[in-house]
Motif scaffolding. Sequence first.
Motif, PDB file in Angstrom:
ATOM      1  N   SER A   1       0.813  -1.213   0.000  1.00  0.00           N
ATOM      2  CA  SER A   1       0.000   0.000   0.000  1.00  0.00           C
ATOM      3  C   SER A   1       0.846   1.262   0.000  1.00  0.00           C
ATOM      4  O   SER A   1       0.317   2.369  -0.079  1.00  0.00           O
ATOM      5  N   PHE A   2       2.184   1.114   0.077  1.00  0.00           N
ATOM      6  CA  PHE A   2       3.082   2.265   0.136  1.00  0.00           C
ATOM      7  C   PHE A   2       3.363   2.796  -1.267  1.00  0.00           C
ATOM      8  O   PHE A   2       3.130   2.115  -2.263  1.00  0.00           O
ATOM      9  N   PRO A   3       3.881   4.011  -1.371  1.00  0.00           N
ATOM     10  CA  PRO A   3       4.318   4.497  -2.685  1.00  0.00           C
ATOM     11  C   PRO A   3       5.372   3.567  -3.293  1.00  0.00           C
ATOM     12  O   PRO A   3       6.035   2.807  -2.582  1.00  0.00           O
ATOM     13  N   LYS A   4       5.515   3.653  -4.599  1.00  0.00           N
ATOM     14  CA  LYS A   4       6.461   2.803  -5.307  1.00  0.00           C
ATOM     15  C   LYS A   4       7.870   2.946  -4.725  1.00  0.00           C
ATOM     16  O   LYS A   4       8.334   4.056  -4.453  1.00  0.00           O
ATOM     17  N   ASP A   5       8.527   1.813  -4.507  1.00  0.00           N
ATOM     18  CA  ASP A   5       9.915   1.724  -4.044  1.00  0.00           C
ATOM     19  C   ASP A   5      10.099   2.136  -2.582  1.00  0.00           C
ATOM     20  O   ASP A   5      11.245   2.237  -2.117  1.00  0.00           O
ATOM     21  N   VAL A   6       9.028   2.364  -1.849  1.00  0.00           N
ATOM     22  CA  VAL A   6       9.137   2.649  -0.413  1.00  0.00           C
ATOM     23  C   VAL A   6       8.882   1.355   0.354  1.00  0.00           C
ATOM     24  O   VAL A   6       7.821   0.756   0.238  1.00  0.00           O
ATOM     25  N   THR A   7       9.886   0.913   1.111  1.00  0.00           N
ATOM     26  CA  THR A   7       9.794  -0.397   1.768  1.00  0.00           C
ATOM     27  C   THR A   7      10.148  -0.307   3.249  1.00  0.00           C
ATOM     28  O   THR A   7      10.763  -1.225   3.807  1.00  0.00           O
ATOM     29  N   GLY A   8       9.769   0.786   3.885  1.00  0.00           N
ATOM     30  CA  GLY A   8      10.047   0.892   5.307  1.00  0.00           C
ATOM     31  C   GLY A   8       9.379   2.103   5.913  1.00  0.00           C
ATOM     32  O   GLY A   8       8.864   2.978   5.206  1.00  0.00           O
TER      33      GLY A   8
END
Length: 430
Positions: free
Chosen positions: A177-184
């Motif tokens: 559900s996060f913006p693209k390429d955001v993983t934390g």
Amino acid sequence: MLFLIQLLASILAFISHGHEARAQPANTYTSLVFPITKHTDTNPLYSIQITIKGVSEDYGNYMDPSKVSNYLIDIDAPIVWHDCIDYFQFGPLPISKCKDAQPYSYNSSSCPPLYLPNYEYYPCPVNVFNPVTRSCDDTYLNADLFEMKTSDGKSILSGVYRASVRGSCASRSSFQSFPKDVTGVMAFSSAPYALPASLGLYGEPLSTKFKKITALCLPSNSSTPGVLFVGNGPYYLPPNLDVDIRSLLSYTPLLKHPDSFGYFISVNAIVIKMRSIIIPVNATTKLSTIEPYTTLRTDIYTSLVRRFSKVTRRIPSAKPIAPFGLCFSTATNGTKVGLKVPNIDLRLHGGMTWTISSANSIKQMTNDVGCLAFVDGGSTSETAITIGTFQFENNLVVFDSENSTFGFSSSLLSQNTSCANFNFTITMDY
């Protein structure tokens, strides 16, 4: 034997919580600095980029030595969590350390209860809370070595700072559900395990370098970055390199909340053209980097819209566009025109005034329609006011956990600068 080495390395990484500066002369840097990216592929959210060194270089050489990741900025999160290898499955913690850590896990009705094991050593369970979907996952406490850029307040310096920060690993599905390429999620709250409190601990030589102060300057568009500082300051934004932006700040006390490590202030009234909307004494105001627009409890929202409508009655209205309830036409005879609307002043504890100008009160929704960027939060909202990110853009706001104060500049556009003006060119400092 390799397993035992890995086990010992991971335990030492957690317990030592070590910090160090690399290739950095003493007394040249004053803060850590991060460029802020605005994401518009979802509701507006903001992230920073950090290099994860894992535990490989200093603590065991069994993880990828370097990984650059993007983290949501969350001033409410109690711990850091991200997409990483949950290597504490190889390195359980003493039960006493787990008891110390669990109170700083997320506390939400959507989170499962946490149980402590009956064994002396065991992976330490903690909850992580997705601020976008408002869902909760149970994970295990972890530690990672982060590498961050240093600054003198004017530019990035060539040295780096490394810190072992406690946090948690989450499954990749948690970030869909996060913006693209955001993983934390990077925690900037007042919690003991948030990033500002994780720097320079345990009597290290750097223990006095970075105070628990976060200065946030959100950009208004996705093409140029804003800036986030952790540390004492100063902070400079071109072209005013002779002006420490801290000199423009006003301050109001931060309030404690029994169920949150986030930041709260007292708003006594909202003033529009010398007429006040009085806020109930027991009403709370929360500051958020997740909510895109300021949300008001229905009774406050209704009063605000009524007053704003009255003072803008000569501006042609337009059909409201969700989530807003009051919108205006910004076109005259097919030509786009700027809206001239009055400021909205938040009267804070201590007599301070946070001025919200049109750049932070009117959201341009289409070429022809601009809307009052405040949202009705419902009649039963526990928090009377939640100030969202649109009202933060191009304002320098400072969360000072050392002195329990909140600093704010009002719009920097009136000072001929913006949050997108920081110089991210690296300066050699040796």
